[in-house]
Design an enzyme around this catalytic site. Sequence first.
Site, PDB file in Angstrom:
ATOM      1  N   ASP A   1      41.219   1.291  -8.496  1.00  0.00           N
ATOM      2  CA  ASP A   1      41.741   0.063  -9.004  1.00  0.00           C
ATOM      3  C   ASP A   1      41.612  -0.907  -7.932  1.00  0.00           C
ATOM      4  O   ASP A   1      41.925  -0.699  -6.769  1.00  0.00           O
ATOM      5  CB  ASP A   1      43.319   0.341  -9.001  1.00  0.00           C
ATOM      6  CG  ASP A   1      44.319  -0.739  -9.771  1.00  0.00           C
ATOM      7  OD1 ASP A   1      43.866  -2.043  -9.497  1.00  0.00           O
ATOM      8  OD2 ASP A   1      45.129  -0.698 -10.496  1.00  0.00           O
TER       9      ASP A   1
ATOM     10  N   HIS B   1      47.662   4.950 -14.521  1.00  0.00           N
ATOM     11  CA  HIS B   1      47.591   4.890 -13.021  1.00  0.00           C
ATOM     12  C   HIS B   1      47.795   6.315 -12.365  1.00  0.00           C
ATOM     13  O   HIS B   1      48.677   6.782 -12.726  1.00  0.00           O
ATOM     14  CB  HIS B   1      48.440   3.946 -12.639  1.00  0.00           C
ATOM     15  CG  HIS B   1      48.456   2.471 -13.055  1.00  0.00           C
ATOM     16  ND1 HIS B   1      47.947   1.779 -12.366  1.00  0.00           N
ATOM     17  CD2 HIS B   1      48.945   2.029 -14.440  1.00  0.00           C
ATOM     18  CE1 HIS B   1      47.695   0.419 -13.166  1.00  0.00           C
ATOM     19  NE2 HIS B   1      48.496   0.644 -14.499  1.00  0.00           N
TER      20      HIS B   1
ATOM     21  N   HIS C   1      45.624   2.913 -20.393  1.00  0.00           N
ATOM     22  CA  HIS C   1      45.172   3.502 -19.236  1.00  0.00           C
ATOM     23  C   HIS C   1      46.111   4.155 -18.345  1.00  0.00           C
ATOM     24  O   HIS C   1      47.371   3.636 -18.667  1.00  0.00           O
ATOM     25  CB  HIS C   1      44.262   2.254 -18.359  1.00  0.00           C
ATOM     26  CG  HIS C   1      45.278   1.181 -17.990  1.00  0.00           C
ATOM     27  ND1 HIS C   1      45.557   0.142 -18.865  1.00  0.00           N
ATOM     28  CD2 HIS C   1      45.955   0.825 -16.838  1.00  0.00           C
ATOM     29  CE1 HIS C   1      46.494  -0.652 -18.278  1.00  0.00           C
ATOM     30  NE2 HIS C   1      46.739  -0.501 -17.163  1.00  0.00           N
TER      31      HIS C   1
ATOM     32  N   GLN D   1      52.893  -3.574 -18.827  1.00  0.00           N
ATOM     33  CA  GLN D   1      51.407  -3.439 -19.101  1.00  0.00           C
ATOM     34  C   GLN D   1      50.961  -4.885 -19.143  1.00  0.00           C
ATOM     35  O   GLN D   1      51.609  -5.484 -19.561  1.00  0.00           O
ATOM     36  CB  GLN D   1      51.129  -2.944 -20.553  1.00  0.00           C
ATOM     37  CG  GLN D   1      49.811  -2.621 -20.789  1.00  0.00           C
ATOM     38  CD  GLN D   1      49.708  -1.956 -22.388  1.00  0.00           C
ATOM     39  OE1 GLN D   1      50.659  -1.871 -23.054  1.00  0.00           O
ATOM     40  NE2 GLN D   1      48.477  -1.533 -22.763  1.00  0.00           N
TER      41      GLN D   1
ATOM     42  N   ASN E   1      52.076   2.516 -18.738  1.00  0.00           N
ATOM     43  CA  ASN E   1      52.617   1.585 -19.221  1.00  0.00           C
ATOM     44  C   ASN E   1      52.468   1.104 -20.737  1.00  0.00           C
ATOM     45  O   ASN E   1      51.409   1.111 -20.855  1.00  0.00           O
ATOM     46  CB  ASN E   1      52.876   0.077 -18.244  1.00  0.00           C
ATOM     47  CG  ASN E   1      53.158   0.594 -16.824  1.00  0.00           C
ATOM     48  OD1 ASN E   1      54.220   1.234 -16.611  1.00  0.00           O
ATOM     49  ND2 ASN E   1      52.645  -0.206 -16.054  1.00  0.00           N
TER      50      ASN E   1
END
Length: 136
Positions: free
Chosen positions: A32, A103, A101, A95, A88
Amino acid sequence: MQDNNCIFCKIANGEIPSATLYEDDEFRVILDLGPATKGHALILPKNHYADLYEIDEGTAAKAFVLAKKMVARLTDILGCDGYNVVQNNKEAAGQTVFHFHMHLIPRYKDDKCGFGWKMGKLSDKDKEEILAKLKG
């Protein structure tokens, strides 16, 4: 199936460079760019799904299996003390990029990451209402 306007579609499919930790035919795992902690990674499916509501069950299952494999491997590499796996859905839930996606957030003792929530209490009224609606 991709969305030409989706940044995560472009990253997942190699159109935009990323620090790729893992890649196969269906997923790319990247570091990230705005990490919560050292080693924070994202699992991105190469196909576009806005969120958990849209993703098919098979792909969702594969994403979670991949999360397990990545967390096990990255724990050894990073020497972290634990992991949060976060996913999320919708703006109200945090989100910000509307491409499914996950995390993978390494946690270190006393990292002060600040991830969490204030614990509430399940009321009898809420419990009964939810259970009744599920059964109905």
